[in-house]
Design an enzyme around this catalytic site. Sequence first.
Site, PDB file in Angstrom:
ATOM      1  N   ASP A 176     -24.386 -21.087 -14.178  1.00 17.70           N
ATOM      2  CA  ASP A 176     -24.587 -19.976 -15.107  1.00 17.70           C
ATOM      3  C   ASP A 176     -23.940 -20.349 -16.436  1.00 17.70           C
ATOM      4  O   ASP A 176     -23.103 -19.633 -16.962  1.00 17.70           O
ATOM      5  CB  ASP A 176     -23.969 -18.698 -14.526  1.00 17.70           C
ATOM      6  CG  ASP A 176     -24.435 -17.447 -15.263  1.00 17.70           C
ATOM      7  OD1 ASP A 176     -25.423 -17.534 -16.012  1.00 17.70           O
ATOM      8  OD2 ASP A 176     -23.811 -16.389 -15.095  1.00 17.70           O
ATOM      9  N   ILE A 227     -14.965  -7.330 -11.290  1.00 21.89           N
ATOM     10  CA  ILE A 227     -13.975  -8.048 -12.086  1.00 21.89           C
ATOM     11  C   ILE A 227     -13.052  -7.022 -12.738  1.00 21.89           C
ATOM     12  O   ILE A 227     -13.524  -6.144 -13.453  1.00 21.89           O
ATOM     13  CB  ILE A 227     -14.652  -8.859 -13.214  1.00 21.89           C
ATOM     14  CG1 ILE A 227     -15.843  -9.652 -12.704  1.00 21.89           C
ATOM     15  CG2 ILE A 227     -13.640  -9.725 -13.952  1.00 21.89           C
ATOM     16  CD1 ILE A 227     -15.500 -10.929 -12.024  1.00 21.89           C
ATOM     17  N   GLY A 233     -20.630  -6.673 -11.153  1.00 21.86           N
ATOM     18  CA  GLY A 233     -21.834  -7.502 -11.169  1.00 21.86           C
ATOM     19  C   GLY A 233     -22.630  -7.292  -9.895  1.00 21.86           C
ATOM     20  O   GLY A 233     -22.324  -6.403  -9.100  1.00 21.86           O
ATOM     21  N   ALA A 234     -23.670  -8.115  -9.716  1.00 25.58           N
ATOM     22  CA  ALA A 234     -24.481  -8.003  -8.509  1.00 25.58           C
ATOM     23  C   ALA A 234     -23.646  -8.410  -7.296  1.00 25.58           C
ATOM     24  O   ALA A 234     -23.896  -7.980  -6.181  1.00 25.58           O
ATOM     25  CB  ALA A 234     -25.712  -8.892  -8.626  1.00 25.58           C
ATOM     26  N   GLU A 235     -22.644  -9.222  -7.526  1.00 27.13           N
ATOM     27  CA  GLU A 235     -21.916  -9.776  -6.389  1.00 27.13           C
ATOM     28  C   GLU A 235     -20.447  -9.392  -6.352  1.00 27.13           C
ATOM     29  O   GLU A 235     -19.874  -9.220  -5.285  1.00 27.13           O
ATOM     30  CB  GLU A 235     -22.044 -11.305  -6.425  1.00 27.13           C
ATOM     31  CG  GLU A 235     -22.024 -11.908  -5.055  1.00 27.13           C
ATOM     32  CD  GLU A 235     -21.886 -13.414  -5.092  1.00 27.13           C
ATOM     33  OE1 GLU A 235     -22.151 -14.019  -6.137  1.00 27.13           O
ATOM     34  OE2 GLU A 235     -21.496 -13.966  -4.070  1.00 27.13           O
ATOM     35  N   ALA A 236     -19.827  -9.275  -7.524  1.00 27.07           N
ATOM     36  CA  ALA A 236     -18.379  -9.086  -7.531  1.00 27.07           C
ATOM     37  C   ALA A 236     -17.911  -8.035  -8.528  1.00 27.07           C
ATOM     38  O   ALA A 236     -18.636  -7.665  -9.449  1.00 27.07           O
ATOM     39  CB  ALA A 236     -17.688 -10.413  -7.841  1.00 27.07           C
TER      40      ALA A 236
END
Lengths: 236, 337
Positions: free
Chosen positions: A143, A34, A29-32
Amino acid sequence: MKIEGWGKGMEMNGLSSVFQPREFQVQIGAEARIELSSWRGGPVISKTRIAKKYRSEDLDTVLRTRRTKAEVEIIHRAKIAGVRCPDVFFADPRTSQILMTYVEAPHLKDVQLSTNAARLSPFYIRVGETSGRLHKAGIIHGDFTTKNILVTSLEEDPVIIDFGLSFFSQRVEDRAEDLHLLEQAFLSTLGSQSSAKRAFGLVLEGYSSVVGKSSSESVKKQIAAIKLRGRYARVD
Amino acid sequence: MICLGIESTAHTFGVSVAEKELEDDTGRTFKIISDIRDSYKAPEGSGIHPREAARHHAAVCSSVVESALKQAGVSIEGIDFISYSAGPGLGPCLRIGGIVARSLSAYFDMKLAAANHAIGHIELGKYLTSLKNPLVLIVSGGHTALAAVQGERWRIFGETLDLTLGQLLDQLGRFIGMSSPAGPKIEKLALEGMKNGGSLLKDLPYTIKGNDVSYSGLLSAAKKLCLRGERKEDVCYAVQEIAFSTLAEATDRALAFTGISELLITGGVAANKRLAEVMQEVCKERGIRMGVIDRQYSGDCGAQIAAEGFRLAERKQFIRPDSAFVRQSWRLDEVVL
């Protein structure tokens, strides 16, 4: 605290037609990042916040540490509020990694596409109750879309995942935004205005039964106000 | 076509003579022939006083117009049309530019175009960096926003909820005794705070809500650090890092969301080298092109108003002198392109 219904979540309860075990894809993702990983012999989800080169290392470390801790804290509080969500097995703020239950169940989005609306009605009420419990505990999911609501069984509460954008707030505006996002997700999945409206109406019914009439009314009003902010908006 | 651009939204009264062939969308024929500015200087520790700035503009306007024409070697009769900054900005300042533009236009019977100051920053940036369809990061005293053209308007993909980046730096600067604009002085101090400033990062709020940033809490916290006796250099470093990082995060997400492959940085704070460095990292990770407006033209100037003037002229969006207006609040997403 022991949560009713937890543990038998892996049973398919008639949803096996929807959920086919598949190769788990690593998601960036944009941040993490998974990934499916294992911990003490069992499958777990590993969520790692990625280092960003555009900010100084010091700041990057502070932020990833802070956000990792906050996510774990919020999951913990959600559990206390009686909301089903992944169990956190292990969290390391230094590597900004969280290991949590891999809940093997379909998204509400997939279930909506394959199940007839009448069968889903009681479940929508459960979704509303769940979001009411979160809000009552001061948690805004941030979200709250149908991809972050998992269905282990239509007779059980949903499992809520991804608290990465969650925060604590008591503001009506934040609560309304949370639910408005869900309504938009319903609209895009269900296609027709009327079926989305019906489904979301059931969510609000469940929501109201948990937070009380006056709170839910002010949230409803705020949702209407948020819709009006959109360009060329029409509120019926 | 030759345009006389008149800028007077804030502390700068600027006039530029610029040339461009209309209908040339490569922008290669765009040329700044002259660009003269005279800025109001606020006393140390205080900001722009709108009335005092307007008084300054009124005093210097005729000589600035004169020297812009003289340096360009163009007589007033050689000008095809006038473009003036109609907003957004400080009312008293805007009105001086408006009066100058209206008078010249009426007296010499010249066409008049009302330019949006923010779009001026963007249009000039596009010409000077040769970027065609960028995501724009506009950072100045009046703006902090991410914008890209969608349909017939600029759409905002994130902006500040309170202070602009320029205001944040100015107000911090004033608090520690500088005069506006304080950005360049803060940038210099921050370099000296690089070694120790990192320890202050955890004491400052990093606020990003959705894709919007907020700087008011950061300013308050930074002032507290100063009062606590932290070194100015360290505070400046920490504030810059936090402010630029929130903006980088928003930019990163906006790039991912829009799928745009160019980033333009324009506006006064675009002159900050550290900001460019931070954004370069964002662009490098995404493999996209980045353009930063030339330092000389990042701040308010007549050339930006001329640049937007050409866009308006191409669409024949001229106004009559008697309907010339100024608007203190004028969002760039209100303009129909």
